[in-house]
Motif scaffolding. Structure first.
Motif, PDB file in Angstrom:
ATOM      1  N   THR A  41      35.208  11.365  26.561  1.00  0.00           N
ATOM      2  CA  THR A  41      35.888  10.187  27.114  1.00  0.00           C
ATOM      3  C   THR A  41      36.467  10.498  28.492  1.00  0.00           C
ATOM      4  O   THR A  41      36.359   9.686  29.415  1.00  0.00           O
ATOM      5  CB  THR A  41      36.989   9.711  26.151  1.00  0.00           C
ATOM      6  OG1 THR A  41      36.394   9.473  24.875  1.00  0.00           O
ATOM      7  CG2 THR A  41      37.645   8.444  26.645  1.00  0.00           C
ATOM      8  N   GLN A  75      38.434   6.283  21.212  1.00  0.00           N
ATOM      9  CA  GLN A  75      37.440   7.233  21.719  1.00  0.00           C
ATOM     10  C   GLN A  75      38.121   8.459  22.330  1.00  0.00           C
ATOM     11  O   GLN A  75      37.655   9.583  22.154  1.00  0.00           O
ATOM     12  CB  GLN A  75      36.540   6.558  22.768  1.00  0.00           C
ATOM     13  CG  GLN A  75      35.582   5.547  22.194  1.00  0.00           C
ATOM     14  CD  GLN A  75      34.633   6.176  21.191  1.00  0.00           C
ATOM     15  OE1 GLN A  75      34.010   7.212  21.443  1.00  0.00           O
ATOM     16  NE2 GLN A  75      34.530   5.565  20.022  1.00  0.00           N
ATOM     17  N   GLN A  81      39.862   0.422  21.717  1.00  0.00           N
ATOM     18  CA  GLN A  81      38.619   1.171  21.523  1.00  0.00           C
ATOM     19  C   GLN A  81      38.610   2.414  22.417  1.00  0.00           C
ATOM     20  O   GLN A  81      38.199   3.490  21.993  1.00  0.00           O
ATOM     21  CB  GLN A  81      37.403   0.289  21.817  1.00  0.00           C
ATOM     22  CG  GLN A  81      36.074   0.963  21.574  1.00  0.00           C
ATOM     23  CD  GLN A  81      35.887   1.442  20.137  1.00  0.00           C
ATOM     24  OE1 GLN A  81      36.301   0.818  19.179  1.00  0.00           O
ATOM     25  NE2 GLN A  81      35.265   2.596  19.992  1.00  0.00           N
ATOM     26  N   TYR A  82      39.085   2.251  23.648  1.00  0.00           N
ATOM     27  CA  TYR A  82      39.157   3.377  24.567  1.00  0.00           C
ATOM     28  C   TYR A  82      40.083   4.459  24.014  1.00  0.00           C
ATOM     29  O   TYR A  82      39.740   5.648  24.015  1.00  0.00           O
ATOM     30  CB  TYR A  82      39.636   2.909  25.946  1.00  0.00           C
ATOM     31  CG  TYR A  82      39.717   4.025  26.948  1.00  0.00           C
ATOM     32  CD1 TYR A  82      38.584   4.464  27.624  1.00  0.00           C
ATOM     33  CD2 TYR A  82      40.920   4.669  27.206  1.00  0.00           C
ATOM     34  CE1 TYR A  82      38.645   5.499  28.531  1.00  0.00           C
ATOM     35  CE2 TYR A  82      41.003   5.705  28.112  1.00  0.00           C
ATOM     36  CZ  TYR A  82      39.862   6.117  28.775  1.00  0.00           C
ATOM     37  OH  TYR A  82      39.939   7.162  29.658  1.00  0.00           O
ATOM     38  N   THR A 107      35.270   8.764  31.908  1.00  0.00           N
ATOM     39  CA  THR A 107      36.293   8.116  32.731  1.00  0.00           C
ATOM     40  C   THR A 107      36.262   8.665  34.154  1.00  0.00           C
ATOM     41  O   THR A 107      36.294   7.897  35.120  1.00  0.00           O
ATOM     42  CB  THR A 107      37.691   8.315  32.114  1.00  0.00           C
ATOM     43  OG1 THR A 107      37.700   7.774  30.795  1.00  0.00           O
ATOM     44  CG2 THR A 107      38.761   7.629  32.953  1.00  0.00           C
ATOM     45  N   GLY A 147      39.505  -3.728  24.024  1.00  0.00           N
ATOM     46  CA  GLY A 147      38.868  -2.687  24.835  1.00  0.00           C
ATOM     47  C   GLY A 147      39.763  -1.475  24.990  1.00  0.00           C
ATOM     48  O   GLY A 147      39.312  -0.338  24.883  1.00  0.00           O
TER      49      GLY A 147
END
Length: 184
Positions: free
Chosen positions: A22, A14, A10-11, A26, A7
């Motif tokens: 993003t 991005q 992937q964050y 967020t 995760g």
């Protein structure tokens, strides 16, 4: 590889490929967490979904994008330098521009949009509460600004600021709530 690690990767991907989106997402998510915690700590039995969604909108549409472009601008103005003198100048500029501006915008948004109050009420509240809120901001945010500008890479500054703003939002909401309770 764990789910958390995937995760995070992937964050970060991005964040690299779609930085504005993003950061906006967020800020929206962290605004939601801030409001949920604030509502629960203030004793709300059932979450106020409209208020929650309006806070998410504020984080997504304003805080994330504003922070994204503001930090890029500061970095360009100060040529990406991180020496103590430059960081001090960045913090001063930030505290004289975006700090007061963001507090004012939040108070306007909260009064008009979230609470649905008239200009007279919003103006009166800002006149009465803004100096205290801004003073509190000036006692808190310069330390965060120093750490952020000195030690955090540019692509993560909005995220760090959004996380701390989540905590700041809890403080502001609880402060507003305690003022309301003492008037009742």
């Amino acid at each position: 590889m764990s789910i958390a690690k995937r995760g995070l990767q992937q964050y970060l991907l991005q964040l690299q490929q779609h930085p504005l989106r993003t950061k906006a997402l967020t800020a929206g998510v962290l605004s939601a967490i801030s409001d949920i915690v604030s509502q629960k700590l203030s004793g709300v039995q059932k979450l106020q979904i409209r208020r929650l969604l309006l806070k998410v909108l504020f984080g997504f549409a304003y805080l994330g994008p504003f922070g994204h472009y503001y930090h890029i601008l500061l970095d360009k103005l100060f040529k990406g330098r991180k020496d103590s003198t430059t960081v001090a100048k960045k913090v001063v500029v930030e505290q004289l521009t975006s700090g007061p501006w963001n507090n004012l915008i939040f108070m306007l948004y909260y009064g008009f949009v979230i609470e649905g109050r008239s200009w007279i009420h919003v103006k009166s509240n800002i006149k009465k509460e803004y100096p205290t809120v801004q003073y509190a901001g000036w006692t808190f945010w310069p330390v965060i600004g120093w750490i952020n500008h000195r030690h955090v890479p540019l692509q993560f500054r909005v995220i760090v600021q959004s996380f701390v703003a989540m905590c700041w939002g809890i403080f502001l909401n609880l402060r507003a709530r305690s003022k309301t309770l003492t008037k009742d």
